[in-house]
Design a protein around this motif. Structure first.
Motif, short mmCIF file in Angstrom:
data_model
loop_
_atom_site.label_atom_id
_atom_site.label_comp_id
_atom_site.label_asym_id
_atom_site.label_seq_id
_atom_site.Cartn_x
_atom_site.Cartn_y
_atom_site.Cartn_z
N UNK A 864 54.53 -3.47 45.38
CA UNK A 864 54.89 -3.03 44.02
C UNK A 864 55.21 -4.20 43.10
N UNK A 865 54.81 -5.39 43.50
CA UNK A 865 55.05 -6.58 42.66
C UNK A 865 54.06 -6.61 41.50
N UNK A 866 54.52 -7.03 40.33
CA UNK A 866 53.64 -7.19 39.17
C UNK A 866 54.05 -8.41 38.37
N UNK A 867 53.09 -9.01 37.67
CA UNK A 867 53.36 -10.22 36.90
C UNK A 867 52.99 -10.08 35.43
N UNK A 868 52.25 -9.02 35.08
CA UNK A 868 51.87 -8.77 33.69
C UNK A 868 51.97 -7.27 33.44
N UNK A 869 52.08 -6.86 32.19
CA UNK A 869 52.09 -5.42 31.91
C UNK A 869 50.85 -4.71 32.46
N UNK A 870 49.71 -5.40 32.44
CA UNK A 870 48.49 -4.78 32.97
C UNK A 870 48.62 -4.54 34.48
N UNK A 871 49.21 -5.50 35.19
CA UNK A 871 49.42 -5.32 36.62
C UNK A 871 50.43 -4.20 36.89
N UNK A 872 51.44 -4.09 36.02
CA UNK A 872 52.40 -2.99 36.17
C UNK A 872 51.69 -1.65 36.08
N UNK A 873 50.80 -1.52 35.11
CA UNK A 873 50.07 -0.25 34.96
C UNK A 873 49.29 0.08 36.23
N UNK A 874 48.68 -0.95 36.83
CA UNK A 874 47.91 -0.72 38.06
C UNK A 874 48.83 -0.32 39.21
N UNK A 875 50.00 -0.95 39.30
CA UNK A 875 50.96 -0.60 40.34
C UNK A 875 51.40 0.85 40.20
N UNK A 876 51.75 1.27 38.99
CA UNK A 876 52.21 2.63 38.77
C UNK A 876 51.12 3.65 39.08
N UNK A 877 49.89 3.29 38.78
CA UNK A 877 48.79 4.21 39.05
C UNK A 877 48.59 4.44 40.55
N UNK A 878 49.09 3.49 41.36
CA UNK A 878 48.87 3.60 42.81
C UNK A 878 50.02 4.26 43.55
N UNK A 879 51.15 4.48 42.88
CA UNK A 879 52.36 4.94 43.57
C UNK A 879 52.24 6.38 44.05
N UNK A 880 51.63 7.23 43.27
CA UNK A 880 51.63 8.66 43.55
C UNK A 880 51.14 9.03 44.94
N UNK A 881 50.20 8.27 45.47
CA UNK A 881 49.59 8.64 46.76
C UNK A 881 50.53 8.43 47.94
N UNK A 882 51.54 7.59 47.80
CA UNK A 882 52.46 7.35 48.92
C UNK A 882 53.90 7.18 48.45
N UNK A 883 54.29 7.98 47.47
CA UNK A 883 55.62 7.88 46.89
C UNK A 883 56.70 8.14 47.93
N UNK A 884 56.54 9.15 48.76
CA UNK A 884 57.60 9.50 49.72
C UNK A 884 57.85 8.35 50.70
N UNK A 885 56.81 7.67 51.14
CA UNK A 885 56.99 6.55 52.06
C UNK A 885 57.67 5.37 51.36
N UNK A 886 57.29 5.10 50.14
CA UNK A 886 57.92 4.02 49.36
C UNK A 886 59.40 4.33 49.14
#
Length: 913
Positions: A864-886
């Motif tokens: 879940x590391x990000x370095x730019x707002x664009x990377x943050x958007x990509x991280x958030x887009x990926x969370x839903x598939x494994x939110x419970x494990x995270x």
């Protein structure tokens, strides 16, 4: 015909007056002349005077008997003059605009190239003009005998003259007393409503008569038709200035230059970045909205840029006025040309510029030069120069071209200028004193900013001398900055040593605190240094010098009770902030805790109501504030208090710049002294003092300090009380909300990492809302919502919650599913609370991140590391598939590392040794 006049003692004819078409006899009663005009006339050989009385000729010839005076009452026919004149005098202004242009055109063949033009005018932009407009009767000219008032305001006259090749400067003025003090005050109030400083309004509105001198220093511009090889980029905040100056500039129209106006930019770097896609030429002219480019400018600049080889284009950096190196004297001197408001600055060009005024610069569209957004709107041109010299090994140049800086600002440097100056001095400290048109930026210059706003501390800054310095871990950035830091630390080191040599301990303490205060957040320290070893040696010396009361004879405390309790010394405490929370947590765990606040900044002395809030918060222990006084007096008071208390432990939580805790207590025997290292990205006092137990609050900071200190640092994991885990609804896809929190200092308001950029990226990736917890002023919230609206995102999706009693409880209550860590400065305590609550944490980390230490151990999932707002958007887009494990990983990290059990165990070990 035109008749001439010389001094009466010469053999030439006496003064005669010519009215074109009629010859009149000499006047018996000379017309009174204005000494304001006479005083502005330079020495000349041949003088053409139009609209001037014969008595002006007599007075001038009395002073300059060698002169030939050609006198005309009007300018309908000037063909009788066959000798080029070196002085033209217009005593009755310019008339209407068309008439003025025609006159200036007809004067060209009658004047030498080095001639001076002097004209006297009544001010058409005066308080009297305002009165006539308000009276709503413009049936007569506002100024008697003037057909076109546009040629009578200073700015309009300057533009008209410059378009004709004459470069004006104010040679004299006479102010008029306002007909009513109330009208004058009202006019100045209107100016303020227009965001025009009172000083600026007063400077022009009060002029009754003014005299201008003008020269023609530039050769004729090329005239062949061309299309500009440059695009004009204008950061725009005042539309009227853009319309009256940039868009009205004939020097841009003559080459059909494209103008790109960039609105709502937070700094020139952002404006340029936004404008570049619209730039279709090889070069970019980046300029203020209040610059007027007269006729001939565009042709001249086009020719100049066309002469630069393509291979040199990317490295070229061109300014129009600034400071350069004099090759002969090897000293700095002003360079370039500009008409700035009412005065001309006329200096040689320079091929070795060290400072460029930001009113206008030229760079290639694909330039290697980058504007530093951290400098804001000030001194970024000088930064470009110094970076070009020191890093790119290329000298910028300053050229001479005609331009008019038609600014409405006054001549006062704003606080933001001094902020930028401090940043600039820190960034280029190894360069030495930095010459600019506003003064040489050095320690003396920066001391003028002592009263300017400083966000280095929530409290008022300590009265400060010049800056200080530090040593650092040998990271690449630290090594790059080391010489600059050493220069700064030497200044403070020497000042403190001088005070100590004179036994002036109060000023030695002040110099220590002020030196750290004015350096620990400077660019060459932040993210590059953690310690002040030279200054710590002075702290140790002051501790040895502090007078200690000796027990009376026969009353040695042989039978005194054993030492007990913990003396916890801090500078200030805040509602927000991990350091304050760690202190509070410890105060609950130790026996007989006494919290003492040194109040270095006199915050509690000024705001005693804050003590009442703290007393309620720390009602489980004793809270004491050291009385006001010098740092030395505070140290003496604290020492007396500590001797009476006889603590077993002394725990140091002082601010980076606070020497009082150490000076007061270092020499106390039979106590275990523990330093809780304040921060992982700024240097602070105390870290290199011998005999202290050094405690870091993150594994990354501990690793850094272990490699550079003579002691083995201990680790106290951050802790937050367990308020239970949140039960999240099922999260699928991007159908969820996010949350963040933190003190405003942890976020940026401008630049690519600005909070509004983060919010926009997040809301572009998820379908829910963005909750922000923590203080933000209303204007900042409004900026964020305006930014969202400008990007077609519902502004209502940004929800601001302000301060809350418990971040953990609030996170449990809101509908968010992912926590976004603060950026660019992370918050350790907040991260622990969010993950303890079960939130997956998307955290900011980059090679340019603020912390020296690698603090990734604070976070459960490195995916879940990000370095730019664009990377943050990509991280958030990926969370839903494994939110419970995270979520499970986040909670487990808290239980394993940051729970109360882990905290209490680690604290017990470091206090017992």
């Amino acid at each position: 015909m035109i008749t001439t006049a010389t001094h009466p003692t010469a053999s030439q004819p006496a003064v005669e007056v010519i009215v074109h078409g009629q010859l009149t006899a000499p006047r018996d009663m000379p017309r009174p002349f204005d000494p304001l005009l006479l005083n502005a006339l330079p020495e000349a050989q041949h003088v053409l005077a139009i609209g001037c009385g014969a008595d002006l000729a007599r007075a001038y010839l009395q002073c300059h008997p060698q002169a030939h005076w050609y006198h005309a009452e009007a300018h309908a026919a000037l063909s009788d003059i066959d000798t080029p004149c070196d002085l033209i005098v217009l005593g009755a202004g310019l008339g209407g605009r068309d008439e003025a242009c025609a006159l200036l055109k007809r004067l060209e063949p009658l004047t030498r190239t080095d001639a001076t033009l002097v004209l006297q005018l009544e001010n058409g932009a005066s308080l009297a003009t305002i009165e006539r407009i308000i009276e709503a009767d413009l049936s007569e000219s506002l100024i008697a005998g003037v057909a076109d008032v546009r040629t009578q305001s200073p700015a309009s006259v300057y533009k008209l003259l410059m378009d004709a090749g004459w470069m004006p400067t104010l040679a004299g003025r006479r102010d008029a007393e306002p007909s009513s003090a109330g009208i004058a005050a009202a006019a100045l109030s209107i100016a303020e409503l227009l965001d025009i400083p009172r000083g600026t309004a007063r400077r022009t509105l009060t002029i009754d008569q003014f005299v201008i001198c003008a020269k023609r220093p530039f050769a004729a511009a090329p005239t062949s038709p061309v299309v500009a090889n440059f695009t004009v980029v204008v950061p725009t905040t005042r539309e009227r200035q853009l319309r009256l100056n940039i868009e009205q500039s004939p020097g841009l129209r003559e080459v059909d230059a494209r103008i790109v106006s960039c609105r709502h930019a937070h700094d020139p770097a952002e404006a340029l970045q936004k404008a570049l896609p619209s730039c279709d030429a090889d070069w970019v002219l980046l300029c203020h909205q209040d610059v007027y480019f007269p006729t001939g400018f565009g042709q001249r600049l086009h020719a100049l840029l066309a002469g630069i080889p393509a291979a040199d284009r990317q490295r070229a950096l061109i300014g129009f006025v600034g400071m350069g190196v004099n090759a002969g004297t090897r000293s700095y001197e002003p360079a370039g040309f500009v008409i700035d408001r009412l005065h001309a600055a006329d200096h040689p060009a320079s091929d070795k510029a060290v400072s460029i005024d930001e009113l206008a610069i030229v760079i290639a569209r694909d330039s290697i030069h980058r504007i530093d957004p951290a400098l804001g709107w000030h001194l970024w041109g000088t930064d470009l120069c110094l970076t070009a010299i020191c890093e790119h090994q290329v000298f910028p140049q300053i050229v001479r071209l005609p331009l008019f800086h038609n600014s409405v600002t006054d001549y006062q440097l704003p606080p933001a200028f001094f902020d930028s100056a401090a940043l600039l001095a820190g960034k280029h400290a190894s360069f030495g004193p930095i010459p600019t048109l506003c003064g040489t930026i050095d320690a003396t210059f920066l001391s003028r900013a002592a009263g300017a706003a400083s966000n280095a501390s929530p409290a008022s800054p300590v009265p400060a001398p010049a800056p200080a310095s530090a040593s650092a871990p040998p990271t690449p950035s630290a090594q790059r900055c080391t010489p600059q830091r050493e220069l700064l630390v030497d200044d403070i080191d020497q000042e403190v040593a001088a005070h100590l040599a004179q036994s002036d301990y109060p000023n030695a303490m002040r110099a220590l605190a002020a030196g750290v205060h004015h350096t620990y957040r400077r660019p060459e320290f932040e993210r590059a240094a953690l310690y002040y070893p030279q200054l710590d040696r002075h702290v140790e010396q002051l501790a040895r010098l502090l007078p200690v009361a000796k027990p009376a004879a026969g009353k040695a405390r042989r039978g005194a009770a054993p030492r007990s309790g913990a003396l916890i010394i801090a500078t200030e405490l805040y509602e927000l902030g991990g350091h304050s929370r760690v202190l509070e947590d410890i105060s609950h765990e130790v026996d007989r805790a006494v919290v003492v606040l040194t109040d270095l900044f006199n915050t509690y002395d000024r705001q005693p109501e804050m003590i009442d809030k703290l007393t309620q918060r720390f009602k489980h222990c004793t809270l004491v504030v050291v009385p006001s006084g010098s740092g030395w007096a505070k140290a003496q008071n604290l020492r007396r208090f500590a001797e009476a208390m006889r603590p077993r432990h002394i725990l140091y939580f002082g601010h980076h710049q606070d020497p009082i805790p150490y000076v007061a207590t270092l020499s106390m025997p039979q106590t275990r002294k523990v330093l809780f290292h304040h921060g992982d990205h700024n240097p602070s006092l105390g870290c290199t003092i011998a005999g202290l137990v050094h405690v870091d609050l993150s594994k990354g900071a501990q690793d850094i300090c272990a490699g550079h200190l003579s002691t083995s640092p201990r680790l106290l994991p951050l802790h937050a009380p367990d308020h239970g885990v949140k039960v999240f609804p099922e999260v699928t896809g991007t159908d969820f909300s996010v949350a963040s929190s933190g003190h405003p200092a942890k976020f940026m308001r401008n630049g690519p990492m600005a909070l509004h950029q983060i919010v926009r990226a997040a809301l572009g990736a998820v379908r829910g809302v963005y909750h922000h917890i923590g203080p933000l002023d209303d204007s900042w919230v409004q900026e964020i919502r305006q930014h969202l609206g400008a990007h077609a995102i519902d502004p209502g999706r940004f929800v601001h919650h302000g301060l809350v009693p418990s971040l953990w409880d609030h996170l449990k209550a809101i509908d968010a599913a992912v926590y976004i860590g603060s950026a660019p400065i992370g918050g350790g305590r907040a991260a622990i609370e969010a993950q303890g609550c079960g939130y997956p944490l998307a955290y900011f980390e980059s090679a340019q991140a603020y912390g020296l230490a690698d603090n990734e151990c604070l976070y459960a999932s490195r995916s879940l590391k990000w370095a730019t707002p664009e990377e943050l958007a990509a991280v958030l887009a990926s969370v839903g598939s494994h939110h419970s494990e995270l979520s499970r990983q986040a909670r487990q990290l808290y239980l394993d590392t940051h729970s109360h059990r882990q905290f209490k165990h680690a604290l017990k070990q470091l206090l017992q040794g």
